[in-house]
Scaffold this motif. Sequence first.
Motif, PDB file in Angstrom:
ATOM      1  N   LYS A  11       0.998  -1.444  -0.181  1.00 46.47           N
ATOM      2  CA  LYS A  11       0.098  -0.034   0.035  1.00 46.47           C
ATOM      3  C   LYS A  11       0.852   1.205   0.071  1.00 46.47           C
ATOM      4  CE  LYS A  11      -3.808   2.245   2.315  1.00 46.47           C
ATOM      5  NZ  LYS A  11      -4.797   2.164   3.458  1.00 46.47           N
ATOM      6  N   GLY A  12       0.534   2.120  -0.994  1.00 45.39           N
ATOM      7  CA  GLY A  12       1.356   3.382  -1.101  1.00 45.39           C
ATOM      8  C   GLY A  12       2.467   3.523  -1.867  1.00 45.39           C
ATOM      9  N   SER A  13       2.719   2.150  -2.555  1.00 52.29           N
ATOM     10  CA  SER A  13       3.910   2.116  -3.308  1.00 52.29           C
ATOM     11  C   SER A  13       3.290   2.693  -4.948  1.00 52.29           C
ATOM     12  CB  SER A  13       4.136   0.724  -3.793  1.00 52.29           C
ATOM     13  OG  SER A  13       3.288  -0.042  -4.503  1.00 52.29           O
ATOM     14  N   ASP A  14       4.318   2.760  -5.874  1.00 50.30           N
ATOM     15  CA  ASP A  14       4.095   3.563  -7.047  1.00 50.30           C
ATOM     16  C   ASP A  14       3.125   2.497  -7.924  1.00 50.30           C
ATOM     17  OD1 ASP A  14       4.320   5.396  -9.221  1.00 50.30           O
ATOM     18  OD2 ASP A  14       5.103   3.520 -10.223  1.00 50.30           O
ATOM     19  N   PHE A  15       3.369   1.382  -7.613  1.00 47.27           N
ATOM     20  CA  PHE A  15       2.454   0.259  -8.586  1.00 47.27           C
ATOM     21  C   PHE A  15       1.088   0.244  -8.009  1.00 47.27           C
ATOM     22  CE2 PHE A  15       0.985  -4.138  -9.311  1.00 47.27           C
ATOM     23  CZ  PHE A  15       0.649  -3.998 -10.403  1.00 47.27           C
ATOM     24  N   TYR A  16       0.937   0.200  -6.433  1.00 47.83           N
ATOM     25  CA  TYR A  16      -0.529   0.284  -5.814  1.00 47.83           C
ATOM     26  C   TYR A  16      -1.115   1.537  -6.359  1.00 47.83           C
ATOM     27  CZ  TYR A  16      -3.787   0.994  -1.922  1.00 47.83           C
ATOM     28  OH  TYR A  16      -4.794   0.886  -0.976  1.00 47.83           O
ATOM     29  N   LYS A  17      -0.543   2.711  -6.428  1.00 51.76           N
ATOM     30  CA  LYS A  17      -1.286   4.060  -7.008  1.00 51.76           C
ATOM     31  C   LYS A  17      -1.638   3.670  -8.518  1.00 51.76           C
ATOM     32  CE  LYS A  17       1.413   6.969  -3.958  1.00 51.76           C
ATOM     33  NZ  LYS A  17       2.512   7.966  -3.851  1.00 51.76           N
ATOM     34  N   GLN A  18      -0.867   2.987  -9.126  1.00 54.93           N
ATOM     35  CA  GLN A  18      -1.195   2.665 -10.744  1.00 54.93           C
ATOM     36  C   GLN A  18      -2.346   2.007 -10.700  1.00 54.93           C
ATOM     37  OE1 GLN A  18       0.396   3.429 -13.622  1.00 54.93           O
ATOM     38  NE2 GLN A  18       1.788   4.891 -13.052  1.00 54.93           N
ATOM     39  N   MET A  19      -2.402   0.969  -9.672  1.00 55.09           N
ATOM     40  CA  MET A  19      -3.637  -0.191  -9.746  1.00 55.09           C
ATOM     41  C   MET A  19      -4.691   0.653  -9.326  1.00 55.09           C
ATOM     42  SD  MET A  19      -2.739  -3.599  -9.829  1.00 55.09           S
ATOM     43  CE  MET A  19      -3.647  -4.577  -8.462  1.00 55.09           C
ATOM     44  N   LEU A  20      -4.891   1.523  -8.531  1.00 56.66           N
ATOM     45  CA  LEU A  20      -6.024   2.254  -8.051  1.00 56.66           C
ATOM     46  C   LEU A  20      -6.343   3.203  -9.309  1.00 56.66           C
ATOM     47  CD1 LEU A  20      -5.185   3.359  -4.252  1.00 56.66           C
ATOM     48  CD2 LEU A  20      -6.898   1.518  -5.100  1.00 56.66           C
ATOM     49  N   ASP A  21      -5.660   3.731  -9.712  1.00 56.32           N
ATOM     50  CA  ASP A  21      -6.031   4.782 -11.047  1.00 56.32           C
ATOM     51  C   ASP A  21      -6.501   3.891 -12.047  1.00 56.32           C
ATOM     52  OD1 ASP A  21      -5.998   7.397 -12.079  1.00 56.32           O
ATOM     53  OD2 ASP A  21      -4.001   7.008 -13.235  1.00 56.32           O
ATOM     54  N   LYS A  37     -10.363 -12.318  -6.635  1.00 58.48           N
ATOM     55  CA  LYS A  37     -10.263 -12.308  -5.207  1.00 58.48           C
ATOM     56  C   LYS A  37      -9.501 -10.889  -4.769  1.00 58.48           C
ATOM     57  CE  LYS A  37     -13.227 -15.652  -5.682  1.00 58.48           C
ATOM     58  NZ  LYS A  37     -14.571 -15.538  -5.652  1.00 58.48           N
ATOM     59  N   VAL A  38      -9.142 -10.070  -5.595  1.00 57.79           N
ATOM     60  CA  VAL A  38      -8.438  -9.019  -5.112  1.00 57.79           C
ATOM     61  C   VAL A  38      -9.330  -7.844  -4.808  1.00 57.79           C
ATOM     62  CG1 VAL A  38      -6.574  -7.510  -5.679  1.00 57.79           C
ATOM     63  CG2 VAL A  38      -6.226  -9.633  -6.457  1.00 57.79           C
ATOM     64  N   LYS A  39      -9.070  -7.188  -3.746  1.00 58.50           N
ATOM     65  CA  LYS A  39      -9.657  -5.972  -3.063  1.00 58.50           C
ATOM     66  C   LYS A  39      -9.445  -4.820  -4.046  1.00 58.50           C
ATOM     67  CE  LYS A  39     -10.289  -7.412   1.803  1.00 58.50           C
ATOM     68  NZ  LYS A  39      -9.809  -7.072   3.283  1.00 58.50           N
ATOM     69  N   THR A  40     -10.704  -4.558  -4.683  1.00 61.10           N
ATOM     70  CA  THR A  40     -10.322  -3.136  -5.428  1.00 61.10           C
ATOM     71  C   THR A  40     -10.194  -1.845  -4.589  1.00 61.10           C
ATOM     72  OG1 THR A  40     -12.826  -3.009  -5.897  1.00 61.10           O
ATOM     73  CG2 THR A  40     -11.611  -4.231  -7.444  1.00 61.10           C
ATOM     74  N   THR A  41     -10.441  -1.771  -3.489  1.00 57.73           N
ATOM     75  CA  THR A  41     -10.440  -0.662  -2.542  1.00 57.73           C
ATOM     76  C   THR A  41      -8.863  -0.694  -1.926  1.00 57.73           C
ATOM     77  OG1 THR A  41     -11.275  -1.729  -0.631  1.00 57.73           O
ATOM     78  CG2 THR A  41     -12.745  -0.467  -2.096  1.00 57.73           C
ATOM     79  N   ASN A  42      -8.342  -1.989  -1.896  1.00 56.39           N
ATOM     80  CA  ASN A  42      -6.891  -2.148  -1.511  1.00 56.39           C
ATOM     81  C   ASN A  42      -6.227  -3.189  -2.146  1.00 56.39           C
ATOM     82  OD1 ASN A  42      -4.670  -2.005   0.167  1.00 56.39           O
ATOM     83  ND2 ASN A  42      -5.488  -3.409   1.714  1.00 56.39           N
TER      84      ASN A  42
END
Length: 272
Positions: A11-21, A37-42
């Motif tokens: 959480k908070g990594s560059d890839f995490y931000k790319q995923m959320l975007d 089964k991946v949480k789209t909010t996290n």
Amino acid sequence: MYNKESDSYEKGSDFYKQMLDLIRKDESFKTFLKQKKVKTTNPTPINEGQKDTLFRKIKPIVYYRNFFIESNKTSKGKLIVKYRSRKSNNFLSGIEILSEICDGNPRWLIGLTNSILIKSDMKNAKATTQYKELYLIAQKFKNVINNIPVGENNKLSIMDIVDKIGLYFRSEILGNQFKMDPKGTFIVDEKESLIPNHILDLLEKGISQGAFILLDTNDDAFDFEIRNQRIKLSYLFFVLYDLPIRKYGEISLSRCLKGTDLSNINQMSLFE
């Protein structure tokens, strides 16, 4: 831009931000993650196994789609992709990428680097400059291939075949459905009923001029059978079709050319 050295999925990594975007703007990606089964909010891996089998695999595709796609939303019952207007491709810069794009051809690499250096200052060559020169050289290569004589037996040109394949692979990477295993190379069908012999002539001419690159073969001679061979487009064409410089899995050539009239002009003239 995708950083191959980065290995953080927390959480908070560059890839995490790319995923959320990408989740926010690409409904197909959001659906894909839910199915896995991946949480789209996290969107973080729940264990090392999921990190290896899922997150590492989709990482480059996530970066690529997030760069090119502005929105992929449902409209009138189907997904509609809107692409960003752009004048560059941040994935096509750096000496390693430039070398790979030239497919081992030293003359291409020397010509390309000289063109870039001429238009750059002494300190560095901007990514936008590198992309611009790459695109110009790719367009010149396209014109060269387009002017190769194909004979009276072919109403299609080599570039007609390249275009069909390039657009097919582009839809695999940047189409309306997110795919974990997109196709990026092709196998020439064994059956003549699927790929006629006069299409093989186009492929052979294209191979001899570098438009198509044979993979998984140790045969240096040009006298070979190309049916059942795995082939990719020249990486220079990847620039024109917004394809990542990677060798993704194979699909049959007939699938790439589906909907294309592959009949022979002379055969057609018999019925005119």
